[in-house]
Write an enzyme that holds these catalytic residues in place. Sequence first.
Site, PDB file in Angstrom:
ATOM      1  N   CYS A 162    -133.874  14.071-126.705  1.00 51.23           N
ATOM      2  CA  CYS A 162    -133.487  13.497-125.420  1.00 51.23           C
ATOM      3  C   CYS A 162    -134.703  12.682-124.980  1.00 51.23           C
ATOM      4  O   CYS A 162    -135.113  11.774-125.698  1.00 51.23           O
ATOM      5  CB  CYS A 162    -133.063  14.580-124.432  1.00 51.23           C
TER       6      CYS A 162
ATOM      7  N   GLY B 197    -137.287  16.169-125.300  1.00 57.10           N
ATOM      8  CA  GLY B 197    -136.932  16.959-126.476  1.00 57.10           C
ATOM      9  C   GLY B 197    -136.829  18.436-126.192  1.00 57.10           C
ATOM     10  O   GLY B 197    -137.054  19.253-127.092  1.00 57.10           O
TER      11      GLY B 197
END
Length: 348
Positions: free
Chosen positions: A272, A275
Amino acid sequence: MIFGKCCCMGLFIRKHNFYSSDIANEDGHDDEEPPFQYIPVDASPPSRSKTKCDRLLESIMLLREGLESGDMIFQFEQLYRKKPGEGMTIARLPDNLYKNRYRDISPYDATRVVLKKCSSGDYVNASFVNMEIPGSGIVNKYIATQGPLSSTCEEFWQMVWEQGCRLIVMVTPLIERGRSKCHKYWPNVEESEKYGDHLKIFSSYESGNASMVERHLKLTNLETSEERDIVQFQYLAWPDHGVPDDATEFLNLIGQVRKHRSSCTDPIIVHCSAGIGRTGVLILMETAMCLIEANEPIYPLEILKAMRDQRAMLIQTSNQFRFVLEAIDKVYKEEIVKPLVPIDTEKQ
């Protein structure tokens, strides 16, 4: 990493005084937190007269009760975010600090991905997360990592190459609320871009909608002329604030991930921005779906503990944890995933 074998009635966590966490929206801080003591409510083994299906249903009932009462959310909030005793010294070396998107979100030394051949050194902000599915012989392999910075795309693609990864799951937009969440680490369609001295990416295909984009990339090692096909899914249906109102689109993403996983044994890269947040939601959700298929009970706090023992802070907020609990219940209730082995003959 075996979840169904312990604490069959869940975890009771003795409460300590601690600060109120403000790691939201994948921003970090440097505060440390005290350890927590885990005390099994019922450490006795499950009854051998119960079928696997009985124990799976029992775990789902406990999940529902924990959601309704709020107890499971409370226990989530008490769960340690960083495994006690695990070091993060490599991530905090002066030569590596600039490679971290957030100053306090780092991989453990013990589970970090070590690069073998990169001009900037062996460090990348990424962790191996392996999730074993009891009763199936399956170990789902992930690399949980932050969204690349403009200065770390070379490290990212070197990791993809060295680990033989063929699927990348991106669970963030590039920009969110006016802030950069991830650098665009791939070229436009029909264009190519070089990363480092010997890796080139060509983008051949892109298709999608407001919820998800699928991209096909070709990764070439210019030194050996070896080529590999890479698929990237970018999930876009997560709102700027909070979590999705409905899990359907997210479960569709998990379905695509599982379809691709079936044809390979290499780690799947999930990221993302930091993470840890949405990345953690995806890992827990796929693990739960695999447990359903294996007729194994689902204890989300035990799963999350196993995850955080490999990368700190996976699943950041109570809302994220509630979302994945509700999604697990939805998958079971609507039979989106079903046990693969007949359960009437499965006795323990």
